[in-house]
Design a protein around this motif. Structure first.
Motif, PDB file in Angstrom:
ATOM      1  N   ASP A  30     -31.661  -3.686  -3.405  1.00 15.31           N
ATOM      2  CA  ASP A  30     -33.448  -4.419  -2.770  1.00 15.31           C
ATOM      3  C   ASP A  30     -34.346  -4.031  -2.419  1.00 15.31           C
ATOM      4  N   LEU A  31     -34.859  -2.469  -2.627  1.00 22.08           N
ATOM      5  CA  LEU A  31     -36.024  -1.732  -1.966  1.00 22.08           C
ATOM      6  C   LEU A  31     -37.263  -2.819  -2.386  1.00 22.08           C
ATOM      7  N   GLY A  32     -37.231  -2.831  -3.329  1.00 24.09           N
ATOM      8  CA  GLY A  32     -38.710  -3.838  -4.045  1.00 24.09           C
ATOM      9  C   GLY A  32     -39.100  -4.504  -3.135  1.00 24.09           C
ATOM     10  N   ARG A  33     -37.554  -5.945  -2.936  1.00 23.56           N
ATOM     11  CA  ARG A  33     -38.054  -7.061  -2.048  1.00 23.56           C
ATOM     12  C   ARG A  33     -38.399  -6.248  -0.697  1.00 23.56           C
ATOM     13  N   ALA A  34     -37.524  -5.258  -0.014  1.00 28.77           N
ATOM     14  CA  ALA A  34     -38.064  -4.726   1.643  1.00 28.77           C
ATOM     15  C   ALA A  34     -39.451  -3.728   1.206  1.00 28.77           C
ATOM     16  N   LEU A  35     -39.868  -3.315  -0.126  1.00 25.53           N
ATOM     17  CA  LEU A  35     -41.569  -3.012   0.623  1.00 25.53           C
ATOM     18  C   LEU A  35     -42.430  -4.138   0.505  1.00 25.53           C
ATOM     19  N   ALA A  36     -42.563  -4.884  -0.071  1.00 17.83           N
ATOM     20  CA  ALA A  36     -42.983  -6.850  -1.008  1.00 17.83           C
ATOM     21  C   ALA A  36     -42.551  -6.902   1.489  1.00 17.83           C
ATOM     22  N   ALA A  37     -42.134  -7.241   1.341  1.00 20.96           N
ATOM     23  CA  ALA A  37     -41.703  -7.667   3.272  1.00 20.96           C
ATOM     24  C   ALA A  37     -42.696  -6.790   4.123  1.00 20.96           C
ATOM     25  N   GLY A  38     -42.514  -5.425   3.931  1.00 21.26           N
ATOM     26  CA  GLY A  38     -43.166  -4.458   4.403  1.00 21.26           C
ATOM     27  C   GLY A  38     -42.477  -3.772   5.178  1.00 21.26           C
ATOM     28  N   ASP A  39     -40.768  -3.716   5.272  1.00 19.91           N
ATOM     29  CA  ASP A  39     -39.982  -3.102   6.002  1.00 19.91           C
ATOM     30  C   ASP A  39     -39.593  -2.185   5.182  1.00 19.91           C
ATOM     31  N   PRO A  40     -39.889  -0.419   4.530  1.00 17.05           N
ATOM     32  CA  PRO A  40     -40.274  -0.256   4.914  1.00 17.05           C
ATOM     33  C   PRO A  40     -42.096  -0.632   4.128  1.00 17.05           C
ATOM     34  N   PRO A  41     -43.233  -0.456   4.593  1.00 16.90           N
ATOM     35  CA  PRO A  41     -44.223   0.256   4.039  1.00 16.90           C
ATOM     36  C   PRO A  41     -44.444   0.968   3.276  1.00 16.90           C
ATOM     37  N   LEU A  42     -43.738   2.017   3.060  1.00 19.59           N
ATOM     38  CA  LEU A  42     -43.974   3.193   2.367  1.00 19.59           C
ATOM     39  C   LEU A  42     -42.574   3.604   2.147  1.00 19.59           C
ATOM     40  N   ALA A  43     -42.216   3.627   0.683  1.00 18.55           N
ATOM     41  CA  ALA A  43     -41.202   4.344   0.169  1.00 18.55           C
ATOM     42  C   ALA A  43     -41.441   5.444  -0.468  1.00 18.55           C
ATOM     43  N   LEU A  44     -40.527   6.863  -0.945  1.00 22.90           N
ATOM     44  CA  LEU A  44     -40.451   7.744  -1.886  1.00 22.90           C
ATOM     45  C   LEU A  44     -38.936   7.921  -2.566  1.00 22.90           C
ATOM     46  N   ALA A  45     -39.387   7.417  -4.105  1.00 23.71           N
ATOM     47  CA  ALA A  45     -38.395   6.906  -4.592  1.00 23.71           C
ATOM     48  C   ALA A  45     -38.800   7.091  -5.855  1.00 23.71           C
ATOM     49  N   PRO A  46     -37.416   7.304  -6.994  1.00 20.22           N
ATOM     50  CA  PRO A  46     -36.946   7.194  -8.604  1.00 20.22           C
ATOM     51  C   PRO A  46     -38.120   6.145  -8.326  1.00 20.22           C
ATOM     52  N   ALA A  47     -39.106   6.407  -9.259  1.00 22.29           N
ATOM     53  CA  ALA A  47     -39.323   5.172 -10.170  1.00 22.29           C
ATOM     54  C   ALA A  47     -38.477   4.008 -10.729  1.00 22.29           C
ATOM     55  N   GLY A  48     -37.519   4.197 -11.336  1.00 17.37           N
ATOM     56  CA  GLY A  48     -36.676   3.662 -12.292  1.00 17.37           C
ATOM     57  C   GLY A  48     -35.658   2.734 -10.588  1.00 17.37           C
ATOM     58  N   PHE A  49     -36.015   2.735  -9.389  1.00 18.41           N
ATOM     59  CA  PHE A  49     -35.530   2.243  -8.288  1.00 18.41           C
ATOM     60  C   PHE A  49     -36.240   1.282  -8.060  1.00 18.41           C
ATOM     61  N   ILE A  50     -37.545   0.908  -8.384  1.00 21.28           N
ATOM     62  CA  ILE A  50     -38.396  -0.279  -7.836  1.00 21.28           C
ATOM     63  C   ILE A  50     -38.593  -0.833  -9.137  1.00 21.28           C
TER      64      ILE A  50
END
Length: 168
Positions: A30-50
């Motif tokens: 659910d990293l994409g949903r968490a980023l959209a909600a602003g928590d976390p505001p930024l993530a470093l992750a492999p592109a395939g996970f977003i």
């Protein structure tokens, strides 16, 4: 996968942004949903996970190597794709069910590898491949070089994600 970057990142944050906090956690589905909600505001992750809802930009090319215990039969001579596929593999699953880049590339070429062990981190894969047999692993070279010296597996070759077919 990004852990080898942390010491330099911490030093940069301390010098340039001392009020910024860093939280290191597993990549979750659910990293994409968490980023959209602003928590976390930024993530470093492999592109395939977003997912496509996130704004992403590449930060570099990840280079992979083959890791295996010292004395592994695959390391005695140049490692071809066919010889590499003849051995059982350890694969990292970091919080999702998506195929990894190596599995994707093999599938694209109509090739299959035998996965005998799945682990949750690259730190675990270096420990498993350093002691078990007949296991080999494709891991980011930075992860292999950051493992403790006593358990560091021997790296037989390397290839980048843009040229995974290199023979070594």
């Amino acid at each position: 996968m990004l852990i080898p970057l942390v010491p330099g990142l911490l030093a940069d944050l301390a010098a340039d942004a001392p009020g910024v906090d860093l939280r290191i956690s597993s990549v979750t589905p659910d990293l994409g949903r968490a980023l959209a909600a602003g928590d976390p505001p930024l993530a470093l992750a492999p592109a395939g996970f977003i997912d496509d809802s996130a704004i992403a930009r590449p930060l570099g090319d990840l280079r992979f190597g083959v890791a295996a215990r010292r004395g592994h039969p695959a390391l005695g001579r140049p490692l071809t794709v066919a010889r590499w596929l003849a051995h059982a593999h350890v694969v990292v699953r970091i919080g999702n069910e998506r195929p990894n880049v190596t599995s994707d590339e093999l599938a694209r070429r109509g090739l299959v590898r035998r996965v005998s062990v799945e682990v949750a981190s690259f730190l675990a894969v270096t420990s498993v491949s350093a002691t078990a047999r007949p296991i080999s692993a494709s891991i980011p070279r930075a992860a292999a070089s950051s493992s403790p010296p006593s358990s560091a597996p021997r790296s037989a070759c390397s290839a980048s994600s843009s040229s995974p077919s290199r023979s070594c």
